[in-house]
Scaffold this motif. Structure first.
Motif, PDB file in Angstrom:
ATOM      1  N   MET B 182      -0.872 -11.071  40.635  1.00  0.00           N
ATOM      2  CA  MET B 182      -2.036 -10.359  41.192  1.00  0.00           C
ATOM      3  C   MET B 182      -2.886  -9.763  40.068  1.00  0.00           C
ATOM      4  N   ASP B 183      -2.240  -9.200  39.067  1.00  0.00           N
ATOM      5  CA  ASP B 183      -2.955  -8.621  37.924  1.00  0.00           C
ATOM      6  C   ASP B 183      -3.807  -9.685  37.221  1.00  0.00           C
ATOM      7  N   SER B 184      -3.206 -10.862  36.946  1.00  0.00           N
ATOM      8  CA  SER B 184      -3.965 -11.932  36.280  1.00  0.00           C
ATOM      9  C   SER B 184      -5.192 -12.315  37.110  1.00  0.00           C
ATOM     10  N   THR B 185      -5.027 -12.345  38.418  1.00  0.00           N
ATOM     11  CA  THR B 185      -6.129 -12.727  39.297  1.00  0.00           C
ATOM     12  C   THR B 185      -7.218 -11.665  39.286  1.00  0.00           C
ATOM     13  N   MET B 186      -6.801 -10.395  39.361  1.00  0.00           N
ATOM     14  CA  MET B 186      -7.774  -9.297  39.379  1.00  0.00           C
ATOM     15  C   MET B 186      -8.576  -9.230  38.087  1.00  0.00           C
ATOM     16  N   ARG B 187      -7.908  -9.569  36.954  1.00  0.00           N
ATOM     17  CA  ARG B 187      -8.614  -9.516  35.676  1.00  0.00           C
ATOM     18  C   ARG B 187      -9.717 -10.556  35.572  1.00  0.00           C
ATOM     19  N   SER B 188      -9.503 -11.711  36.223  1.00  0.00           N
ATOM     20  CA  SER B 188     -10.447 -12.816  36.042  1.00  0.00           C
ATOM     21  C   SER B 188     -11.415 -12.980  37.205  1.00  0.00           C
ATOM     22  N   ASN B 189     -11.139 -12.362  38.341  1.00  0.00           N
ATOM     23  CA  ASN B 189     -12.040 -12.501  39.480  1.00  0.00           C
ATOM     24  C   ASN B 189     -12.290 -11.126  40.104  1.00  0.00           C
ATOM     25  N   LEU B 190     -13.520 -10.642  39.926  1.00  0.00           N
ATOM     26  CA  LEU B 190     -13.892  -9.322  40.441  1.00  0.00           C
ATOM     27  C   LEU B 190     -13.822  -9.257  41.960  1.00  0.00           C
ATOM     28  N   GLY B 191     -13.774 -10.413  42.602  1.00  0.00           N
ATOM     29  CA  GLY B 191     -13.696 -10.446  44.061  1.00  0.00           C
ATOM     30  C   GLY B 191     -12.310 -10.138  44.589  1.00  0.00           C
ATOM     31  N   VAL B 192     -11.363  -9.907  43.677  1.00  0.00           N
ATOM     32  CA  VAL B 192      -9.992  -9.548  44.071  1.00  0.00           C
ATOM     33  C   VAL B 192      -9.725  -8.156  43.495  1.00  0.00           C
ATOM     34  N   GLY B 193      -9.343  -7.204  44.358  1.00  0.00           N
ATOM     35  CA  GLY B 193      -9.220  -5.847  43.839  1.00  0.00           C
ATOM     36  C   GLY B 193      -8.267  -4.952  44.603  1.00  0.00           C
ATOM     37  N   LEU B 194      -7.951  -3.822  43.985  1.00  0.00           N
ATOM     38  CA  LEU B 194      -7.094  -2.800  44.565  1.00  0.00           C
ATOM     39  C   LEU B 194      -7.785  -2.159  45.768  1.00  0.00           C
ATOM     40  N   PRO B 195      -7.035  -1.504  46.655  1.00  0.00           N
ATOM     41  CA  PRO B 195      -5.565  -1.441  46.713  1.00  0.00           C
ATOM     42  C   PRO B 195      -4.916  -2.778  47.074  1.00  0.00           C
ATOM     43  N   ILE B 196      -3.608  -2.856  46.802  1.00  0.00           N
ATOM     44  CA  ILE B 196      -2.805  -4.042  47.120  1.00  0.00           C
ATOM     45  C   ILE B 196      -1.754  -3.660  48.151  1.00  0.00           C
ATOM     46  N   GLU B 215      -2.269   1.914  45.454  1.00  0.00           N
ATOM     47  CA  GLU B 215      -3.643   2.390  45.279  1.00  0.00           C
ATOM     48  C   GLU B 215      -4.041   2.318  43.809  1.00  0.00           C
ATOM     49  N   ALA B 216      -5.338   2.387  43.547  1.00  0.00           N
ATOM     50  CA  ALA B 216      -5.824   2.439  42.169  1.00  0.00           C
ATOM     51  C   ALA B 216      -5.203   3.648  41.472  1.00  0.00           C
ATOM     52  N   GLY B 217      -4.754   3.466  40.246  1.00  0.00           N
ATOM     53  CA  GLY B 217      -4.205   4.578  39.485  1.00  0.00           C
ATOM     54  C   GLY B 217      -2.734   4.831  39.716  1.00  0.00           C
ATOM     55  N   GLU B 218      -2.121   4.078  40.609  1.00  0.00           N
ATOM     56  CA  GLU B 218      -0.690   4.246  40.904  1.00  0.00           C
ATOM     57  C   GLU B 218       0.081   3.953  39.609  1.00  0.00           C
ATOM     58  N   PRO B 219       1.028   4.843  39.205  1.00  0.00           N
ATOM     59  CA  PRO B 219       1.586   4.740  37.849  1.00  0.00           C
ATOM     60  C   PRO B 219       2.345   3.452  37.535  1.00  0.00           C
ATOM     61  N   TYR B 220       3.212   2.967  38.443  1.00  0.00           N
ATOM     62  CA  TYR B 220       3.996   1.781  38.092  1.00  0.00           C
ATOM     63  C   TYR B 220       3.103   0.572  37.855  1.00  0.00           C
ATOM     64  N   PHE B 221       2.169   0.338  38.757  1.00  0.00           N
ATOM     65  CA  PHE B 221       1.321  -0.853  38.621  1.00  0.00           C
ATOM     66  C   PHE B 221       0.430  -0.739  37.384  1.00  0.00           C
ATOM     67  N   HIS B 222      -0.035   0.469  37.120  1.00  0.00           N
ATOM     68  CA  HIS B 222      -0.827   0.702  35.912  1.00  0.00           C
ATOM     69  C   HIS B 222       0.005   0.386  34.668  1.00  0.00           C
ATOM     70  N   ASP B 223       1.253   0.822  34.682  1.00  0.00           N
ATOM     71  CA  ASP B 223       2.155   0.567  33.557  1.00  0.00           C
ATOM     72  C   ASP B 223       2.455  -0.924  33.416  1.00  0.00           C
ATOM     73  N   LEU B 224       2.693  -1.604  34.537  1.00  0.00           N
ATOM     74  CA  LEU B 224       2.929  -3.052  34.514  1.00  0.00           C
ATOM     75  C   LEU B 224       1.754  -3.770  33.870  1.00  0.00           C
ATOM     76  N   ARG B 225       0.540  -3.379  34.245  1.00  0.00           N
ATOM     77  CA  ARG B 225      -0.649  -4.036  33.694  1.00  0.00           C
ATOM     78  C   ARG B 225      -0.741  -3.814  32.179  1.00  0.00           C
ATOM     79  N   SER B 226      -0.477  -2.568  31.746  1.00  0.00           N
ATOM     80  CA  SER B 226      -0.556  -2.266  30.313  1.00  0.00           C
ATOM     81  C   SER B 226       0.520  -3.011  29.538  1.00  0.00           C
TER      82      SER B 226
END
Lengths: 248, 248
Positions: B182-196, B215-226
């Motif tokens: 989902m992260d890879s998709t969100m990075r490359s296509n603005l039409g896909v976005g949070l929340p998930i 939701e946006a800013g949720e710590p685990y998903f933010h950490d996974l992306r980083s």
């Protein structure tokens, strides 16, 4: 399918293209899609093509024979174009010429006029440029904000470009990233395959620093693919599992 | 756009869906695309949708109200379907029902009947299953060879699934991989976005192990992306530069 990628960085230009063509899934062949036009020290240009092979080959042959300028009678080719911009316009004109000749007959067979090109290079005395030419013969130019352009199956190989490519990347780092992008594409789309043609041009040299074909089994590319796979597996493994729990 | 992914592993089922909808680029909203139907201990089913929102919502409302069986007069819903296979058939029937009602008018406005669904779950006493339902109402079923199905913008998120997903992956590892996809998709296509929206179902439990919105800013998903970004940068950096030289 096809995957071609052009990268324009401060140090120069990288263009790569696969060689797989298919007419249906049951008719797969190898054709060169990266074509280099070079007069060392004066100009170097490369055209990478995607889409219908008959169309892209006709466009290239038209460019090599030259289209007559109705005003001067001169035969206009890439090799005698005064600027990269005018050379890109000539590609556009050749596309429209082929469409005018073949478009109606193709349409009657329900075949789309599907073709696109990357066109990059440098003419002595002006800057290195990179363009993407559309089926209508119009085109866009690569800029420093997004220093790459892609044609063909562009999606699988885009994430690594977005993450790693910028204008100040060293030239062979840019080639490396392009090859990872090609690897991602080849893994997910069987219509993109080896060998891969590679061109590297250093800014203001007007000659190929590298004009190379990567064949199946070539050790560096094989190693790159293995290392990238292993690193992705390790990266994946090192991310902790989701801690989510139902609220109760 | 939309990205939804369903994964069927030995341990259970994972389904994730983004929530971004757009009517053109200038009209972006948040709508739930992952819908859970649950009678704990008896059955749990989830429908994820992609395509035209008006169509997918109509299909879902039709399924909730139920389509009458002409032979018995019974109103057929997902909740009273005897098997997952018959439930998938009901989704197909609801799609064709909506097409029969709205298809001609949509066509007259040049709007494609564009809709697809992932449908997964388990009914007590039979096995967990996962299906992908097409606009014609026909469908395919996920098997152990390729234990995932995708709808919507599927390309950017496919490479990581191909590399890391297999039938014996632990259930929350499967969720983790889905979130990277989902992260890879969100990075490359603005039409896909949070929340998930996320659903995790353990085999033979017939209830949600996790029914969660990230939701946006949720710590685990933010950490996974980083972490994923940093690991990819490191992986990229650790691959040596190409040693190619022109043959001379």
């Amino acid at each position: 399918m096809t995957y071609c990628c052009g990268v324009l960085v401060r140090d120069g230009l990288v263009m790569i293209a696969d060689t797989r063509t298919n007419a249906g899934l049951d008719n797969i062949s190898t054709f060169r899609k990266l074509h280099v036009f070079n007069k060392p020290g004066d100009r170097i240009m490369a055209v990478a093509s995607a889409g219908n092979l008959a169309i892209s080959q006709s466009v290239l042959s038209t460019l090599v024979e030259g289209l007559e300028d109705p005003a001067t009678g001169e035969r206009e080719t890439l090799m005698n174009a005064p600027t990269m911009f005018q050379a890109a316009q000539r590609i556009g004109r050749a596309i429209r010429h082929v469409n005018a000749t073949e478009g109606v007959a193709l349409k009657s067979e329900d075949i789309n006029f599907d073709v696109s090109f990357l066109f990059g290079g440098q003419i002595k005395g002006s800057r290195m440029r990179l363009f993407m030419v559309y089926p209508a013969g119009n085109f866009i130019e690569c800029t420093t904000d997004t220093p790459y352009l892609q044609i063909g199956e562009h999606k699988y190989g885009k994430p690594v470009l977005d993450r790693a490519m910028h204008y100040d990347v060293e030239l062979y780092e840019a080639l490396k990233t392009s090859l990872i992008s090609m690897d991602s594409t080849m893994r997910s789309n069987l219509g993109v395959g080896l060998p891969i043609d590679v061109l590297v041009v250093r800014t203001d040299v007007c000659d190929a620093d590298l004009n190379h074909r990567i064949e199946a089994g070539e050790p560096y590319f094989h190693d790159l693919r293995s290392r990238w796979s292993a690193a992705l597996r390790a990266a994946h493994k090192n991310i902790p599992r989701p801690p989510y729990k139902n609220e109760s």
